[in-house]
Structure formats: C-alpha cells, structure tokens
Design an enzyme around this catalytic site. Structure first.
Site, PDB file in Angstrom:
ATOM      1  CE  LYS A   1      -4.442   5.913   8.311  1.00  0.00           C
ATOM      2  NZ  LYS A   1      -4.865   6.690   7.080  1.00  0.00           N
ATOM      3  N   PRO A   2      -7.037   2.416   7.834  1.00  0.00           N
ATOM      4  CG  PRO A   2      -9.325   2.314   7.292  1.00  0.00           C
ATOM      5  CD  PRO A   2      -8.364   2.370   8.469  1.00  0.00           C
TER       6      PRO A   2
ATOM      7  N   GLY B   1       2.305   1.809   1.474  1.00  0.00           N
ATOM      8  CA  GLY B   1       2.111   3.157   0.968  1.00  0.00           C
ATOM      9  C   GLY B   1       3.358   3.666   0.284  1.00  0.00           C
ATOM     10  CB  SER B   2       4.404   7.080  -0.579  1.00  0.00           C
ATOM     11  OG  SER B   2       4.617   7.735   0.664  1.00  0.00           O
TER      12      SER B   2
ATOM     13  CD  GLU C   1       3.504  -3.421  -0.921  1.00  0.00           C
ATOM     14  OE1 GLU C   1       4.219  -2.954  -1.840  1.00  0.00           O
ATOM     15  OE2 GLU C   1       2.285  -3.258  -0.860  1.00  0.00           O
TER      16      GLU C   1
ATOM     17  CB  CYS D   1       2.864  -0.947  -4.990  1.00  0.00           C
ATOM     18  SG  CYS D   1       2.265  -2.603  -4.601  1.00  0.00           S
TER      19      CYS D   1
ATOM     20  CD  GLU E   1       4.973   4.365  -6.731  1.00  0.00           C
ATOM     21  OE1 GLU E   1       4.303   3.327  -6.736  1.00  0.00           O
ATOM     22  OE2 GLU E   1       5.326   4.952  -5.686  1.00  0.00           O
TER      23      GLU E   1
END
Length: 523
Positions: A174-175, A230-231, A252, A286, A395
């Site tokens: 799932k992009p 992702g987040s 990640e 990231c 972030e």
C-alpha cells in the site's frame, strides 16, 4: 488509472465523491500525474487472501531462482533509470539528481539481495546425544503487508520488496496516494521481472481504510508480517494493532536527528553537511537534520557561515540544479504552515528574506523557475532554540532547522537524546575520542562522524529506536530477520527415544582434588 497529460486547476479537489485521488505534480499543481481509485478496507483483505494462495507456490521456488527474479528486477530498473527518476521528480518534486540517486538505491538493493538467494544459511548444530543431528532453517514468514510513505517512493519500498521476495514471501503493498504513479511504475517493473501474479499486490487506499483492512486481515490470519514507513504516531497505532495478534511489525518512523558541531570541527565541512541534510528534499526525509547542537566557542562563526550558505542556495524547479524543490504534497505544505507558527520571539530567524510560501508578495532571491505554479517554501534557520521548544522536540518535516549550544560533550549528547527519537545522528569533530564517545552515548540507530544525518547504503542496517522505530532494521543481512523465521529440526537415528537433559552422558570432575605441594607456587 495513470494519466500523463491530464491538467486540472490548483483549486480542484484532490479527492472526488467517488473515491478518486488526483496525484499532482507539486511543482506544477495543474499537472495531474495520476488518477487512482481509492479502495475500501475489503481491498487489502482481498489482496492478502490472494497473496496467501500465491505464496505457497512462490516459497517452493528455490531461493537462488527467486534471487534471479530480484536480479532481473534490478536490471529492469537500471534500464529504466532515467524514466523512473523523471517520474519521481514529476510526482513528488524531488530534484532530479536526488531522484537518480534514489533509483540507484533500488539497483544497489537488488544487487545485494541477489546473493542472499544463495546465502539464506541455516546451521548444523552438534547434539548432546549420540546418533542425533540438529539443524536450523530459515523459513519465509508468509504474507507481508507493506505500507510506505511517498518521500522516497521507490527506494524505501525496494528495501521491503527485494528481501521479502527473496525469502519466499508474498507482498501486499500500500503506497502513499500522492506517489501513486511511481508505485505503479515500480510494481510493473517487478511484474515484468517475473514476480508471479498474486505474489506482489498493489493496493491504493486512504489511511483509515488501510488500517481497517489490516485489522481484518490480521483477524483472519492472512497477514504474517507488517512493514510500515511513516509517522511515529501512525507507527504506534500499527504496533499496538499487531501486538494484539502477537506480531512484531517492522517500523521505520520519523526522526528529530541531531548534529553536534564540536569546537574542533571543520566548520566548512559541517556547514556543507548541515545544508544537505537539513534542507535537501525540502527537509522531508525521515533522516533530515532536526537540531544543530553547536559548541559555544564556534557557534557565532558556524551560524554566520550556514546563514550565508543557505541564503545563497538555489531553490526552485526540481528539474533544474536546485537544493530543493516544492513540498511533496498539499498536506505537508499545510503542516509546515503550522510548524512556522511555532517560531517564537526568542528565536532569531535566518536563511532567507522571509518565511512561508514563496509568492510574488513574498519572493525568494535567486529562485529558479516559476514559483507561482507549485508548493514552494522559504528555507528557515532558527537560532536560539530552547530544549522545551516545540521546534526542538518535534519532527517538523519541512525546510526548517534549529540551532542551540552546548559546553560539554555530555551536555550535547543529552540534548541530542532529549526529543526521544533515535533514527540518525551526526557529529563533526577532528578528535576520534569525541566521535567514539558520541556514538556510545547517543541513542540513534545510525551515527555519522563528519558526514550528514542523511544517506544510507544498501548493505548497512537502516532503522531507529525510541520514537523512530521498534528496533527493527531494513537493508543488509539484518532485514532477513524481518522476513524469515527460524525453524529447528532434530533428527535422531539411534533407533531409540533419547530424552534431552535426561539421557545425556556425564563426566563428573573430582571436585575435592587439590594440587600437591610440588605443584603449588609457594615454597
């Protein structure tokens, strides 16, 4: 599904009432790169079922042959390198030179994992009993669901796809919606390389539908591994969900990556590293530099040099030679507007003539191209950062970096660890002792000495700790542990039942023995 010449106005919605998503070129917002139909939760569940059926046959393919499929994937990417890099630039606004590097990372990853098809080693282990042999084997986990961000729309997915496929797994990918076209292009290359139908499944869905589909697939038992890039917030939710089903995901996540500038640092080199890692890709990595922690003795000179370098940096159209182009997508531009609202009176703002979106009324000196067509923002350097500032703790995912100071290395390490992320960190020093002490104290999973916080190589472990991840690693031999499970076999050919720990021969030492006088040291 994928459009190459569609045009739309800047004000047109990215989503229609029918679940269609328009993936736009962020450098030219009226250019629609892809139109995709966003699926509901059932799509991911259906894809996982299909993957489950296909995975059994794929796992029976000898691992070296699976490695050759990955090799073909790498060669096809190499043959299409410029076209794929151009698509990356068009769809997410990454400068073309960086996009070429990202595509090269796929090639390097495939080159590495070709060999892993012949190195999925198990072991023979000596038994404690006669006529018995012990073995260990690596087995595929089964079906992996991989959910990726769009800031590295092809490189990061390859970190999952290549090892997962070599190890004999099937994948549901799932992009990010805003990188839909590049995802389709990469999947097409994998399919043309020989990845069988059902072994790689591409699903387009929004976050909520993805999460509900993943929940259903885990409940049904058709997903055995989850990989997420992702987040930190979403990663926490996915980790909690997987934990309910006794699974450990590969997470990640984000970073607030510190760079320490010691008093003996090569300041010119440190400025170069800060510029690339802090503002390259518009700070939307990231591993982007978050906080610069500079020794008080060199603070003024370092900040002066960095301010000058940043003001001279070329921002603009990503097809040209620029430091960075637009924000990846509207949602990141909106978030960055919120981040800029955290600049406080005690901060000294440097790096550009202004802050915010670059417009006719808010221009950037030396801008290359037409700023009115895209999501372009001024670079920001914030001096006077405090450890309790939002800009220090969180972030920011945009072209903004803060500066604070330190006096001792222990203080610098404490400041580097304080936000609670642990992805990447860097130290600039000419003293090896400083570099090694920094490595020992900092909590990041990846540490650089006299290099930037950004940058990865295919044969090194990539990943973080704390708010940056759960200790899992991508790349190199370490990621194999994410996509295989150890299985042991004990083979007893003695013709009788031998019970471990009970039917074991023993040789007892004479524990009351003492050395005689002539073998003792004293006279």
């Amino acid at each position: 599904m994928i459009g190459s010449t569609d045009r739309a106005t800047d004000s047109a919605p990215d989503r229609s009432d029918h679940g269609q998503y328009l993936s736009r070129n962020p450098a030219e917002l009226d250019d629609v790169v892809a139109r995709v139909r966003l699926e509901g939760p059932d799509a991911l569940l259906t894809a996982a079922r299909s993957a489950r059926r296909a995975q059994r046959d794929w796992a029976r393919v000898p691992a070296p042959v699976r490695g050759r499929v990955v090799a073909g994937f790498g060669r096809l990417v190499e043959s299409n390198k410029e076209a794929l890099a151009s698509l990356v630039t068009r769809e997410i606004g990454k400068p073309y030179t960086e996009a070429l590097g990202e595509v090269q990372e796929i090639i390097d990853t495939c080159d590495y994992f070709v060999g892993e098809g012949r190195r999925l080693y198990g072991q023979t282990v000596p038994s404690e009993m006669p006529d018995k042999e012990l073995f260990t084997f690596r087995s595929p986990v089964g079906v992996a669901t991989v959910i990726t961000a769009g800031n590295f729309p092809v490189a990061v997915p390859s970190w999952y796809l290549a090892p997962a496929l070599v190890c004999g797994n099937a994948v549901v990918w799932k992009p990010a919606e805003y990188a839909a076209a590049t995802a389709r292009a990469l999947a097409e290359l994998a399919w043309k390389a020989g990845v069988p139908e059902g072994v790689l499944n591409l699903v387009y869905a929004e976050g909520e539908s993805t999460f509900e589909g993943l929940r259903a697939a885990l409940e049904e038992g058709v997903v055995d591994k989850v990989g997420f890039t992702g987040s930190s917030r979403v990663g926490r939710d996915i980790g909690e969900l997987c934990g309910r089903y006794l699974q450990t995901p590969c997470l990640e996540l984000g970073g607030k990556n510190p760079m320490v500038v010691a008093p003996d640092a090569d300041l010119e080199l440190a400025v170069e590293g800060a510029l690339f890692s802090g503002w390259g890709t518009g700070g939307q990595r990231c591993t982007s530099l978050g906080n610069i922690i500079v020794h008080r003795d060199v603070h003024d000179e370092f900040v002066r040099r960095l301010d000058t370098a940043l003001k001279e940096a070329v921002i603009g159209n990503p097809t040209q030679d620029v430091l960075y182009g637009p924000m990846l997508d509207r949602k990141f531009a909106d978030n960055f507007d919120d981040v800029l609202g955290e600049i406080a009176p005690h901060h000294r703002v440097l790096g550009s003539e202004s802050t915010g979106r670059i417009t006719d009324a808010n221009p950037r000196k030396g801008f290359r191209g037409d700023h009115s067509t895209g999501l372009y923002y001024h670079p920001v350097l914030v001096d006077g950062l405090r450890s309790d500032d939002h800009l220090f703790q969180q972030e920011t995912f945009g072209p903004i970096v803060g500066v604070t100071t330190f006096e001792t290395l222990d203080e610098a390490i404490e400041l580097g660890n304080l936000p609670g992320y642990g992805l990447s960190a860097a130290v600039y020093t000419t003293d090896p002792a400083t570099a090694f002490r920094f490595r020992e104290g900092i909590g990041a999973g990846m540490v650089s000495a006299n290099n930037s916080t950004s940058g990865a190589e295919a044969h090194l472990p990539f990943g973080g700790n704390g708010r940056s991840g759960n200790g899992s690693r991508l790349s190199g031999m370490w990621v194999i542990d994410q996509f295989t499970r150890w299985q042991s076999l004990n083979w007893d050919f003695s013709g009788k039942l031998q019970k471990a720990q009970m039917d074991v021969g023993a040789v007892e030492p004479e524990l009351d023995y003492r050395l005689p006088a002539d073998l003792r040291g004293h006279r």
